[in-house]
Design a protein around this motif. Structure first.
Motif, mmCIF file in Angstrom:
data_model
loop_
_atom_site.group_PDB
_atom_site.id
_atom_site.type_symbol
_atom_site.label_atom_id
_atom_site.label_comp_id
_atom_site.label_asym_id
_atom_site.label_seq_id
_atom_site.Cartn_x
_atom_site.Cartn_y
_atom_site.Cartn_z
ATOM 1 N N TYR A 110 36.302 1.680 94.732
ATOM 2 C CA TYR A 110 36.128 0.278 95.108
ATOM 3 C C TYR A 110 35.064 -0.375 94.231
ATOM 4 O O TYR A 110 35.250 -1.480 93.720
ATOM 5 C CB TYR A 110 35.728 0.175 96.579
ATOM 6 N N CYS A 154 37.534 -2.057 91.463
ATOM 7 C CA CYS A 154 37.974 -3.205 92.269
ATOM 8 C C CYS A 154 37.037 -4.389 92.066
ATOM 9 O O CYS A 154 37.387 -5.356 91.392
ATOM 10 C CB CYS A 154 38.037 -2.823 93.746
ATOM 11 N N THR A 189 42.761 2.164 96.381
ATOM 12 C CA THR A 189 41.663 2.489 97.291
ATOM 13 C C THR A 189 42.107 2.429 98.741
ATOM 14 O O THR A 189 41.841 3.346 99.530
ATOM 15 C CB THR A 189 40.486 1.529 97.063
ATOM 16 N N CYS A 226 39.506 -3.856 101.604
ATOM 17 C CA CYS A 226 40.341 -4.015 100.408
ATOM 18 C C CYS A 226 41.420 -5.075 100.623
ATOM 19 O O CYS A 226 41.656 -5.915 99.742
ATOM 20 C CB CYS A 226 40.983 -2.682 100.036
#
Length: 681
Positions: free
Chosen positions: A56, A60, A111, A154
């Motif tokens: 993450y 991300c 994720t 997420c």
């Protein structure tokens, strides 16, 4: 997209987290491990969740400076001229290539898929079922809730940044195509899952859960935040028939590009839910707290104390969740946040004092000059007019478009000078954590909700709690307000408290005020620039003045890293929270000279010729300041472009989404297409 949504990456193991923060960041090579082993013990299960945290952070949120969140509002902007890095921030993502942020999009799905897989394995275990039936948190119920919270976060990021997205296809290889799901249905599903999980999670500080892991405290706040976003204004699609089912909307402005700015009619139900769970986060705060005192000798700024914990490489007691980094880490553990959003430095990439800080986040000058009240301890701790030259010396920032010491005044909440000592071996390796959510944000979201629900006294109490910390007393408390006046006061307090932290953009969207605020700041900038051109200075309603020129000179201070100062007659100290670390104590870097600090005259008042001549006689140098804003038509055009230029009228729907990547679209068999005028290929 099939392999992206339905794909679980091979399990990546790391050393046991309990040893030190470094352990869950330094992941080893992937290895194939069966499901039974993954959940054989809580420690083995946590190793897999450690991969989720690391992925993450690295794949991300790190993409494109966390989606431009902190650089697209009426307070924050991007510094360079003509760059494509801020096309989303200025609301022109229609000009981006379709795969501009495919890495972040795919990273979020990989994720959340891993997290959901782990949650499913835990839920199937008899030991988890027995623990859940017992009604009290255990390591197994915590891990289940932690996995579900990672998944929800997420999806929350996906909805915020891409709008309606595919949902529910994680790691199901039998599904060969998919379609868009309504964001409102996704929110409902995620909230329902978290409501089930949160009672059996540890509060922050319990069960060994610190702010670098997701706790019941954070989970409650996330439920409240998602409910608030679901009920707030947002730009929705009108080009996909039946996408939102039975949800009805109140619309603002015109329908354009197959989208419209709107809020669901039943929004109050979601505000009530947000009220409940934001309060639950406060009630279940565990070890989290709003920092209201400063424990440092000779300091008196509890607001800045929160940010100093990051520079000290510690978790802040005000944080509900912050993502861990390690100092001098490998590529998977870099400290991007202070490099991207820190106080700028012209230093080189290594062995500099301090090393290079790009500074992608700049503060719009009308906000800095015009909106902070006198005595607000947040102003200087949040915004700075100086950076670093990279050789141990302070340097005035320039309004000329660019980066590092050019690009305008900067956020000041993350400054490598404030480390003890700074990490000088290489840029992007300071070790500072990535902030996600802190208690002041939760309190002010709660105030926002209560103001909307008519709980005026409670909302005012929360705002004044923040203001009393900011001013050190109750003399600046807001009085009895209600309705739109109270809502605006809360919105403004969030702006002052959280500037540079990636919230203002979303606050404006959610409030329904994005177009009007965008047009207002553009007009404020135009008025300021016209005054600088016509008379050499501009006066703000609060009495502050910005002038074309200031006067500066280098001076020597016994303590070159400065803190709070209220005496505006001390130009070497005022404004505060600047200066330099004493880099002469670090043998590996070159420091030039002995006068490391910058004295500044005329920052908030126009200096007339007679006084200017005296200052020059005292060794001050006439220095371009506001003049750099007006020095060339290209500079004026750059600021006009970089400040929300995608809004041209009060009827424009804000188009703040990124394009869904091409692989997702191509593999959906025509069921997924980009909206909002974004590219399809």
């Amino acid at each position: 997209m099939k392999k992206l949504i339905n794909y679980i990456l091979p399990i990546t193991l790391c050393i046991a987290f309990t040893q030190c923060k470094k352990d869950w960041l330094d992941t080893n090579s992937p290895s194939n491990v069966d499901d039974a082993f993954v959940t054989s013990t809580p420690s083995e299960t946590y190793k897999t969740l450690s991969w989720c945290y690391a992925n993450y952070r690295q794949n991300c949120i790190m993409g494109t400076y966390r989606w431009n969140d902190p650089i697209g509002s009426d307070a924050e902007m991007y510094p360079e001229d003509g760059s494509s890095n801020n096309l989303n921030a200025i609301l022109r993502s229609d000009l981006l290539p379709i795969n501009a942020v495919s890495g972040g999009f795919n990273g979020l799905y990989s994720t959340l898929a891993r997290a959901k897989k782990v949650a499913g394995l835990i839920k199937a275990k008899q030991v988890y079922q027995d623990d859940a039936a017992g009604g009290k948190p255990t390591d197994w119920t915590q891990l289940y809730g932690e996995a579900m919270t990672i998944k929800a976060l997420c999806y929350f990021d996906l909805i915020k940044h891409f709008g309606d997205v595919p949902y529910g296809y994680e790691y199901n290889n039998a599904i060969s195509d998919y379609s868009l799901s309504s964001r409102f249905a996704i929110y409902d599903s995620l909230i329902a899952d978290l409501k089930e999980a949160e009672p059996l999670m540890y509060r922050l500080g319990e069960g060994g859960i610190g702010a670098e892991r997701m706790s019941r405290t954070f989970c409650d706040a996330l439920i409240g935040e998602m409910a608030l976003y679901s009920g707030g204004y947002q730009t929705i699609r009108t080009d996909v028939s039946g996408l939102y089912g039975d949800v009805q909307f109140t619309k603002k402005g015109a329908e354009q590009f197959g989208c419209v700015y709107a809020r669901r009619v039943d929004y109050l139900a979601y505000y009530n839910m947000a009220d409940q769970y934001l309060q639950a986060a406060i009630d279940n705060k565990g070890s989290a707290t709003l920092i209201t005192t400063d424990d440092r000798a000779g300091f008196n700024n509890p607001f800045q104390r929160h940010f100093q914990f990051f520079a000290d490489l510690k978790t802040s007691p005000e944080s509900l969740f912050q993502l861990g980094n390690i100092q001098g880490g490998v590529s998977a553990t870099t400290s991007e946040y202070p490099y991207a959003f820190g106080r700028p430095s012209d230093g080189g990439s290594n062995n500099a004092a301090p090393t290079k800080t790009f500074g992608a986040l700049r503060i719009i000058p009308t906000f800095y000059y015009g909106e902070f009240e006198n005595g607000d301890k947040r102003r200087d701790a949040s915004v700075t007019v100086t950076g670093s030259n990279g050789d141990g010396n302070e340097k005035i920032l320039s309004f000329l478009p660019g980066n590092k010491s050019t690009g305008g005044i900067s956020i000041n909440k993350w400054d490598e000078n404030r480390m003890a000592p700074p990490y000088t071996s290489a840029q992007r390796n300071s070790g500072m954590d990535w902030p996600i959510l802190r208690m002041a944000d939760v309190l002010l979201m709660s105030a926002e909700v209560k103001a909307e629900l008519g709980q005026n006294a409670a909302a005012i109490t929360l705002v004044n709690q923040i203001r009393q910390r900011a001013f050190g007393n109750a003399s600046h408390n807001i009085g009895a307000l209600a309705g739109d006046a109270l809502k605006e006061a809360v919105l403004q307090e969030r702006k002052l408290e959280l500037v540079g932290e990636g919230t203002r953009r979303w606050d404006l969207i959610r409030s329904g005020k994005f177009p009007e605020k965008a047009l207002a700041v553009r007009q404020e900038m135009a008025t300021m620039i016209n005054d600088l051109k016509s008379q050499g200075f501009h006066i703000f309603p609060n009495g502050n003045q910005i002038s074309n020129y200031i006067y500066t000179k280098m001076v020597t201070l016994a303590n070159p890293l400065t803190n709070d100062v209220t005496d505006s007659t001390r130009p070497e100290l005022y404004p505060g929270w600047r200066g330099q670390y004493n880099f002469s104590s670090i043998s590996s870097v070159k420091v030039n000279g002995t006068a490391h600090n910058l004295a500044i005259q005329g920052l908030f008042i126009n200096i007339h010729d007679t006084i200017a001549a005296k200052l020059v006689g005292q060794g001050y140098v006439k220095t371009n300041w506001g003049y750099n804003l007006i020095s060339a038509p290209a500079t004026i055009a750059a600021y006009d472009r970089n400040i929300l230029s995608g809004i041209t009228s009060p009827n424009d729907p804000p188009r703040y989404y990124w394009p869904i990547p091409s692989e997702t679209i191509n593999n959906s068999k025509g069921k997924v297409r980009n909206g909002y005028g974004l590219p399809q290929s």
